[in-house]
Scaffold this motif. Structure first.
Motif, PDB file in Angstrom:
ATOM      1  N   PHE A 115      96.145  33.446  26.543  1.00 24.47           N
ATOM      2  CA  PHE A 115      94.778  33.400  26.017  1.00 24.47           C
ATOM      3  C   PHE A 115      94.221  31.990  26.142  1.00 24.47           C
ATOM      4  O   PHE A 115      94.949  30.999  26.029  1.00 24.47           O
ATOM      5  N   SER A 116      92.911  31.917  26.352  1.00 17.97           N
ATOM      6  CA  SER A 116      92.213  30.624  26.374  1.00 17.97           C
ATOM      7  C   SER A 116      91.023  30.676  25.426  1.00 17.97           C
ATOM      8  O   SER A 116      90.240  31.635  25.456  1.00 17.97           O
ATOM      9  N   LEU A 117      90.922  29.653  24.595  1.00 15.65           N
ATOM     10  CA  LEU A 117      89.747  29.491  23.738  1.00 15.65           C
ATOM     11  C   LEU A 117      88.866  28.445  24.419  1.00 15.65           C
ATOM     12  O   LEU A 117      89.178  27.253  24.414  1.00 15.65           O
ATOM     13  N   ILE A 118      87.790  28.904  25.035  1.00 12.98           N
ATOM     14  CA  ILE A 118      86.889  28.037  25.799  1.00 12.98           C
ATOM     15  C   ILE A 118      85.664  27.751  24.946  1.00 12.98           C
ATOM     16  O   ILE A 118      84.958  28.680  24.527  1.00 12.98           O
ATOM     17  N   VAL A 119      85.397  26.473  24.710  1.00  6.97           N
ATOM     18  CA  VAL A 119      84.314  26.084  23.809  1.00  6.97           C
ATOM     19  C   VAL A 119      83.309  25.225  24.562  1.00  6.97           C
ATOM     20  O   VAL A 119      83.647  24.150  25.071  1.00  6.97           O
ATOM     21  N   TYR A 120      82.084  25.698  24.636  1.00  8.74           N
ATOM     22  CA  TYR A 120      80.983  24.878  25.164  1.00  8.74           C
ATOM     23  C   TYR A 120      80.384  24.141  23.972  1.00  8.74           C
ATOM     24  O   TYR A 120      79.815  24.750  23.069  1.00  8.74           O
ATOM     25  N   SER A 121      80.543  22.816  24.014  1.00 14.29           N
ATOM     26  CA  SER A 121      80.324  22.022  22.814  1.00 14.29           C
ATOM     27  C   SER A 121      79.404  20.836  23.085  1.00 14.29           C
ATOM     28  O   SER A 121      79.204  20.422  24.235  1.00 14.29           O
ATOM     29  N   ASP A 122      78.852  20.312  22.007  1.00 18.29           N
ATOM     30  CA  ASP A 122      78.000  19.122  22.030  1.00 18.29           C
ATOM     31  C   ASP A 122      78.599  18.133  21.041  1.00 18.29           C
ATOM     32  O   ASP A 122      78.739  18.443  19.858  1.00 18.29           O
ATOM     33  N   PHE A 123      78.974  16.950  21.515  1.00 15.54           N
ATOM     34  CA  PHE A 123      79.633  15.978  20.643  1.00 15.54           C
ATOM     35  C   PHE A 123      78.729  15.488  19.508  1.00 15.54           C
ATOM     36  O   PHE A 123      79.211  14.904  18.543  1.00 15.54           O
ATOM     37  N   GLY A 124      77.447  15.753  19.614  1.00 15.27           N
ATOM     38  CA  GLY A 124      76.535  15.357  18.540  1.00 15.27           C
ATOM     39  C   GLY A 124      76.188  16.489  17.584  1.00 15.27           C
ATOM     40  O   GLY A 124      75.392  16.309  16.666  1.00 15.27           O
ATOM     41  N   GLY A 242      72.961  27.870  22.246  1.00 14.32           N
ATOM     42  CA  GLY A 242      73.271  26.869  21.226  1.00 14.32           C
ATOM     43  C   GLY A 242      74.746  26.525  21.257  1.00 14.32           C
ATOM     44  O   GLY A 242      75.531  27.089  22.031  1.00 14.32           O
ATOM     45  N   THR A 243      75.126  25.566  20.422  1.00 12.90           N
ATOM     46  CA  THR A 243      76.518  25.143  20.355  1.00 12.90           C
ATOM     47  C   THR A 243      77.040  25.267  18.929  1.00 12.90           C
ATOM     48  O   THR A 243      76.266  25.126  17.973  1.00 12.90           O
ATOM     49  N   PRO A 244      78.341  25.538  18.781  1.00 18.87           N
ATOM     50  CA  PRO A 244      79.266  25.855  19.869  1.00 18.87           C
ATOM     51  C   PRO A 244      79.080  27.281  20.387  1.00 18.87           C
ATOM     52  O   PRO A 244      78.747  28.176  19.631  1.00 18.87           O
ATOM     53  N   SER A 245      79.285  27.459  21.677  1.00 18.94           N
ATOM     54  CA  SER A 245      79.360  28.787  22.286  1.00 18.94           C
ATOM     55  C   SER A 245      80.818  29.000  22.667  1.00 18.94           C
ATOM     56  O   SER A 245      81.386  28.217  23.430  1.00 18.94           O
ATOM     57  N   VAL A 246      81.406  30.053  22.119  1.00 21.06           N
ATOM     58  CA  VAL A 246      82.863  30.206  22.160  1.00 21.06           C
ATOM     59  C   VAL A 246      83.258  31.470  22.908  1.00 21.06           C
ATOM     60  O   VAL A 246      82.720  32.551  22.653  1.00 21.06           O
ATOM     61  N   ILE A 247      84.217  31.318  23.825  1.00 24.78           N
ATOM     62  CA  ILE A 247      84.773  32.454  24.565  1.00 24.78           C
ATOM     63  C   ILE A 247      86.271  32.501  24.288  1.00 24.78           C
ATOM     64  O   ILE A 247      86.977  31.508  24.484  1.00 24.78           O
ATOM     65  N   LEU A 248      86.740  33.640  23.834  1.00 20.14           N
ATOM     66  CA  LEU A 248      88.178  33.866  23.702  1.00 20.14           C
ATOM     67  C   LEU A 248      88.575  34.808  24.823  1.00 20.14           C
ATOM     68  O   LEU A 248      88.180  35.977  24.832  1.00 20.14           O
ATOM     69  N   ARG A 249      89.364  34.292  25.758  1.00 16.47           N
ATOM     70  CA  ARG A 249      89.639  35.023  27.007  1.00 16.47           C
ATOM     71  C   ARG A 249      91.096  35.447  27.105  1.00 16.47           C
ATOM     72  O   ARG A 249      92.001  34.643  26.838  1.00 16.47           O
ATOM     73  N   ASN A 250      91.300  36.692  27.493  1.00 15.98           N
ATOM     74  CA  ASN A 250      92.633  37.196  27.808  1.00 15.98           C
ATOM     75  C   ASN A 250      92.888  36.905  29.281  1.00 15.98           C
ATOM     76  O   ASN A 250      92.307  37.548  30.161  1.00 15.98           O
TER      77      ASN A 250
END
Length: 306
Positions: A115-124, A242-250
């Motif tokens: 599994f991968s937890l992919i996070v599209y994030s903004d440091f601010g 918007g952030t965070p946008s989160v994908i949990l991938r098999n």
């Protein structure tokens, strides 16, 4: 031929008057006493109903029923609209969001995790800061079977320092490796003053002994900016708003769940459980049918990554 009428009869008998009376509308007979009493009683009953308020109650109930049905229709339309948007976004994610590449991007946990937890994030982003703790807790629990990957999606309201910090993360990873990158991420999300992104990156790199010249060369390179811009472009194509946008991938099947915002650890765990159970059934089914398909092998640990 007109009949002959003697003149003296015409003079003394008013034929015109009789004709007019015959042509006149017949007069209605005066209403009987019974009819008048019936109409009077009906009128009184109507007045009694209006005075009692019973009609108001009926109308109010009908109005409430109409409003309830309108509300139910609006909710149904809204649910369908949201469901349609979710289907379209899922299709966009599948098409445009790259699968994890642990050879060329930072990761935390198992390099070849199921599994991968992919996070599209903004440091601010304060919500990203909050979710960072959840993401770390997820890897602490599932790190033997999963990995965490951060990608950049700096928002315009946090510019220019959000992009500077994202480029800084890229350069720290290139110059000092995977572990240092995650040290950098932890430091960013525990800091309170990030308004000067470049200064923050310089100070962080200086504490680690990274050459200022090498850091400047990387931060001003086209590669660093292109790396961040590519991830922003992917996020836009994936319909992230918007952030965070989160994908949990098999990674065994390519199946995934999407979460908009700082979702909870419990929600992530439930998603993993459901996908793992589904994969186990598929693997078992494939193994049971392998007798009729020579050479087919589906042990979970050797399942092909999608």
């Amino acid at each position: 031929m007109r009949p002959f009428i003697p003149a003296f009869l015409i003079a003394f008998f008013p034929f015109g008057t009789v004709h007019a009376e015959l042509q006149a509308e017949p007069q209605q007979a005066p209403a009987s006493a019974h009819t008048t009493e019936t109409e009077s009683g009906f009128t009184q009953r109507v007045r009694d109903v209006l005075a009692s308020g019973a009609l108001d109650d009926v109308l109010e109930k009908r109005w409430d029923l109409i409003q309830q049905r309108k509300h139910a229709l609006r909710l149904s339309q809204l649910r369908e609209k949201k469901a349609k948007a979710a289907r379209e976004r899922k299709a966009a994610i599948k098409k445009y969001i790259p699968a994890p590449d642990t050879d060329n991007e930072p990761f935390l946990g198992a390099k070849n995790g199921a599994f991968s937890l992919i996070v599209y994030s903004d440091f601010g982003c304060p919500y990203c800061k909050k979710f960072h703790r959840t993401a770390k807790a997820f890897i602490d629990k599932y790190g033997k079977h999963a990995n965490l990957i951060y990608r950049s999606m700096p928002l315009s309201i946090h510019e220019p320092y959000a992009t500077e910090l994202a480029m800084g993360g890229y350069c720290i990873y290139r110059l000092s490796g995977n572990n240092t990158y995650w040290n950098y991420v932890d430091t960013v999300y525990t800091s309170t003053n990030l308004k000067n992104g470049k200064k923050f990156v310089d100070e962080f790199a200086g504490r680690l002994g990274i050459s200022s010249e090498n850091l400047t060369s990387c931060m001003t390179s086209r590669d660093a900016l292109s790396f961040v811009e590519k991830q922003i472009k992917d996020a836009n194509k994936g319909q992230f708003t918007g952030t965070p946008s989160v994908i949990l991938r098999n990674n065994l099947t390519g199946e995934f769940d999407f979460f908009a915002g700082a979702t909870s650890l419990r929600t992530l765990e439930e998603s993993v459980r459901k996908m793992a159970e589904k994969t186990a059934k598929e693997v078992k089914g494939a193994a049971d049918s392998s007798s009729s398909a020579p050479g087919l092998s589906y042990p979970a640990e050797n399942a092909k990554r999608q």
